[in-house]
Design an enzyme around this catalytic site. Structure first.
Site, PDB file in Angstrom:
ATOM      1  N   ASP A 138      -1.650   5.665  -5.286  1.00 16.67           N
ATOM      2  CA  ASP A 138      -2.019   4.824  -4.146  1.00 16.67           C
ATOM      3  C   ASP A 138      -2.344   3.403  -4.596  1.00 16.67           C
ATOM      4  O   ASP A 138      -3.442   3.117  -5.059  1.00 16.67           O
ATOM      5  CB  ASP A 138      -3.211   5.446  -3.414  1.00 16.67           C
ATOM      6  CG  ASP A 138      -3.609   4.677  -2.161  1.00 16.67           C
ATOM      7  OD1 ASP A 138      -2.927   3.695  -1.822  1.00 16.67           O
ATOM      8  OD2 ASP A 138      -4.593   5.072  -1.519  1.00 16.67           O
TER       9      ASP A 138
ATOM     10  N   ASP B 175       0.826  -1.201   0.000  1.00 15.33           N
ATOM     11  CA  ASP B 175       0.000   0.000   0.000  1.00 15.33           C
ATOM     12  C   ASP B 175       0.863   1.255   0.000  1.00 15.33           C
ATOM     13  O   ASP B 175       1.437   1.610   1.029  1.00 15.33           O
ATOM     14  CB  ASP B 175      -0.917  -0.033   1.228  1.00 15.33           C
ATOM     15  CG  ASP B 175      -1.851   1.161   1.314  1.00 15.33           C
ATOM     16  OD1 ASP B 175      -1.962   1.909   0.325  1.00 15.33           O
ATOM     17  OD2 ASP B 175      -2.468   1.343   2.376  1.00 15.33           O
TER      18      ASP B 175
END
Length: 411
Positions: free
Chosen positions: A297, A109
């Protein structure tokens, strides 16, 4: 989060970074393949809810009711309901922790900076098939005295626990004193994804949530041992991709890489996109001619852009409408949306229309959820996986100041 439902909020401790045992040998480069999450069943409203919660945005009433009715955010008698709309992420990456190695599948992430895992310190009712890290079975685990972590979520829930240092291996590269955040409590949203054992954050260490002293990410710990202090994401459409560390593999892209400066002051890979348009080539229509800021992201599935851009885009999609119950734009599944193009410096990146037809929102399969939705309430745009899959992306911290590189995929 991918992805992963309701992940890390943007507020975090920014105390001095902990000093970790250095990697003693030059490791050069390494590559790690993703593995497909066998439980993945895409559901657009659930992924939109996940993104909003990750960045502390209150869910619109219709969207909140939809995910609640689907029991995506609930548990029943201590076990997660298995529904066609299970709220999980599509791809995970194997990570080895401890001695002997315990392998957990983690969500890489770039929108967070904690390496946290399901652990044997969790109550039995909080575990739903996830692999749990057991520090007591690792000869190299050392509890970090006085350290804790407590991650807050946009829906008011949280995850928390204590901290160990232990040997962590990714793609054959080992760091012997990596902070591993062992969960003692996790929110329902994580419990429902039985295949996801935690997160490995790849944002900047400044937003790591460990107190009283923030800890370095795995990448920051190994960066000095790599040939190049950079990592790349080669994410794929409907198949597993790869993350490479220390190398920019020329076989994975064509043409030149266009670099743009990153503003890391908030801890994210934040950059300014120069434009947005619908279509590609000579047939495109400009939606926004000026710049707008966003973050790259890997932990968010959808792409969230300015409301004016999203509204203008769906005016070009046959049958599209804003469905307040679903929380975003939907359109007939038989529709092929036009491409969406955004600018990076003087280059353009095109998201193919098929990526934007994310998934059906009903059992009949007649109405589909758009892979592009509004970033309203977040404060910046989110270039999630729908956008990142459209390019070969370089997360580069080798030049003294961070930058992002974008290039056309070779395949």
């Amino acid at each position: 989060m991918v992805g992963s439902a309701s992940t890390i909020a943007i507020a975090a401790a920014v105390a001095g970074l902990a000093t970790a045992t250095p990697v003693r040998t030059k490791v050069g480069t390494f590559s790690v393949p993703q593995v497909k999450n066998p439980g993945f069943k895409p559901h657009g409203p659930a992924q939109l809810a996940k993104a909003y919660l990750k960045y502390g945005v209150k869910l619109p009433e219709g969207l909140a009711k939809t995910v609640s009715d689907l029991k995506i955010l609930r548990r029943d008698s201590g076990s997660a309901k298995t529904t066609p709309e299970e709220n999980d992420i599509q791809y995970l990456t194997p990570v080895s922790i401890g001695t002997p190695a315990q392998t957990l599948n983690l969500d890489f992430d770039s929108g967070s900076s904690d390496l946290w895992v399901f652990s044997t310190e969790l109550p039995a009712g909080s575990v739903n098939g996830q692999t749990q890290y057991d520090a007591s079975k690792s000869s190299t685990a050392k509890k970090l005295s006085g350290a804790s972590w407590d991650i807050s979520y946009g829906d008011g829930s949280s995850s928390s626990g204590d901290v160990y240092t232990d040997t962590v291996t990714v793609g054959g590269v080992t760091f012997k004193s990596q902070a591993v955040e062992a969960a003692k409590q996790v929110s329902d949203q994580f419990q429902t994804d039985s295949n996801n054992d935690g997160l490995l954050g790849l944002a900047f260490s400044s937003i790591n949530t460990v107190t009283p002293t923030a800890q370095k990410t795995f990448f920051d710990n190994i960066a000095s041992s790599l040939d190049t202090a950079a990592w790349t994401a080669d994410l794929k459409y409907h198949e597993a991709g790869t993350y490479d560390f220390g190398v920019i593999d020329s076989s994975k892209y064509t043409g030149d890489i266009t670099y743009t400066d990153v503003d890391s002051s908030q801890g994210f890979w934040s950059f300014t996109a120069t434009s947005a348009s619908v279509g590609s080539g000579r047939n495109n229509t400009v939606l926004k001619a000026s710049g707008f800021s966003g973050i790259a992201d890997t932990g968010t599935t959808l792409a969230l852009f300015p409301d004016s851009v999203v509204t203008a885009y769906y005016k070009q999609v046959t049958g599209a409408k804003l469905d307040n119950t679903q929380g975003g734009y939907v359109f007939p599944c038989t529709t092929t949306p036009p491409d969406f193009t955004f600018g990076v410096e003087d280059a353009t990146i095109t998201i193919p229309g098929k990526y934007i037809n994310y998934a059906p929102v009903d059992e009949s399969g007649s109405s589909c959820f758009g892979g592009i939705q509004t970033d309203e309430g977040i404060g910046f745009s989110i270039f999630g996986d729908v956008a990142l899959k459209a390019a070969f992306v370089v997360f580069d911290n080798s030049k003294g100041t961070p930058r992002l590189g974008w290039a056309a995929k070779s395949s």
